[in-house]
Design an enzyme around this catalytic site. Structure first.
Site, PDB file in Angstrom:
ATOM      1  N   LYS A   2       0.847  -1.184   0.000  1.00 38.58           N
ATOM      2  CA  LYS A   2       0.000   0.000   0.000  1.00 38.58           C
ATOM      3  C   LYS A   2       0.882   1.234   0.000  1.00 38.58           C
ATOM      4  CE  LYS A   2      -3.890  -2.270   0.427  1.00 38.58           C
ATOM      5  NZ  LYS A   2      -4.853  -2.335  -0.650  1.00 38.58           N
ATOM      6  N   PHE A 123      -1.767  -0.054   8.845  1.00 42.39           N
ATOM      7  CA  PHE A 123      -1.305   0.825   7.775  1.00 42.39           C
ATOM      8  C   PHE A 123      -1.058   0.094   6.462  1.00 42.39           C
ATOM      9  CE2 PHE A 123      -0.597   3.629  11.375  1.00 42.39           C
ATOM     10  CZ  PHE A 123      -1.055   4.826  10.853  1.00 42.39           C
ATOM     11  N   GLU A 124      -0.751  -1.182   6.521  1.00 44.20           N
ATOM     12  CA  GLU A 124      -0.565  -1.937   5.283  1.00 44.20           C
ATOM     13  C   GLU A 124      -1.904  -2.263   4.627  1.00 44.20           C
ATOM     14  OE1 GLU A 124       2.100  -2.446   3.751  1.00 44.20           O
ATOM     15  OE2 GLU A 124       3.625  -2.005   5.261  1.00 44.20           O
ATOM     16  N   GLY A 125      -2.904  -2.575   5.436  1.00 41.88           N
ATOM     17  CA  GLY A 125      -4.176  -3.011   4.883  1.00 41.88           C
ATOM     18  C   GLY A 125      -4.093  -4.459   4.422  1.00 41.88           C
TER      19      GLY A 125
END
Length: 271
Positions: A2, A123-125
């Protein structure tokens, strides 16, 4: 990954990469130790550049028993690295020289705490199957950057579940904590929150960028870790020369985790 997990390539505008040596073969194995019996961590192809943090003796490959530890925290046979010599070009692993820091010894915490895992996952998803991120890099799970076509190196079946994606993340993170341990001097003391925040950062920006960063050099110079993290981490907010709000938020979350007190030491000894 991401956009909140931009690769080292995309973040090169923030920090000058350390010059490296070219790989002279395809599908060259980089292993967890200096020998052919060690597990393969990743592969390099002809023309790829590697930065060596240290070198050591190991299994002979085509008559050359020297192995180099790369920016990815793994070992590649010297036979495949175009250093221009069969002798040492950097410090010996485990020596007191400036290039190898803690040399990735067994004392540091290879795994991160739950707060770090939650931060990285947030935050990466979650991506159940390989898909390009906003800058075109194929990723899967929680920010795993595909090394082969279709992410064939991943041992979990696609589509991933959130549970198998977390397992993949736990498989990936020790590579980044390993190179972080290599770059930091053993005089630097970090608790598990500080260690986790920095591992999240290295996972995001890449080992090469971390090694050449002012953040690492200031920690090694003995400056107060909280002061260093609070001033240095927020600077890593660019991708392709532009500020991304996701990176700004991630850096703020990493600073918050880093400055959260903890009595559990993670580096240089895991307690």
């Amino acid at each position: 990954m991401k956009i909140t997990a931009v690769s080292a390539i995309a973040l090169a505008t923030l920090s000058q990469l350390v010059s490296g040596y070219a790989i002279n073969g395809d599908n060259v194995n980089c292993r967890t130790g200096p020998g052919t019996s060690y597990d393969v961590v990743r592969k390099y192809n002809s023309g790829d550049d590697v930065t060596l943090s240290c070198q050591t003796e190991g299994d002979a490959v085509r008559g050359d028993s020297l192995w180099g530890k790369t920016q990815d925290g793994c070992y590649v046979a010297d036979y495949y690295v175009q250093t221009g010599t069969s002798n040492y070009v950097v410090d010996k692993c485990g020596s007191s020289g400036g290039g190898s820091g803690n040399t990735g010894g067994s004392g540091y915490c290879k795994n991160v705490n739950a707060a770090t895992l939650d931060l990285v996952k947030d935050f990466e998803g979650f991506e159940p199957s390989p898909a390009p991120d906003p800058i075109g890099l194929p990723t899967v799970g929680y920010g795993h950057l595909c090394e082969t076509k279709g992410c064939a190196e991943v041992s979990y079946s696609f589509p991933l579940t959130e549970a198998t994606a977390e397992s993949l993340l736990k498989d990936d993170l020790p590579k980044y904590s390993s190179c972080l341990a290599t770059y930091l001097k053993s005089s630097v003391t970090l608790n598990d929150n500080q260690w986790g925040a920095l591992t999240s950062w290295v996972f995001n920006v890449g080992c090469g960028n971390a090694k050449s960063s002012t953040l690492v050099s200031r920690l090694n110079a003995g400056e107060n870790p909280n002061d260093v993290a609070s001033s240095e981490l927020p600077q890593w907010r660019l991708a392709g020369g532009r500020v991304f709000s996701g990176l700004v938020r991630r850096r703020a979350a990493e600073v918050k985790l880093f400055t959260t007190p903890s009595s559990s030491q993670a580096f240089p000894n895991c307690q």
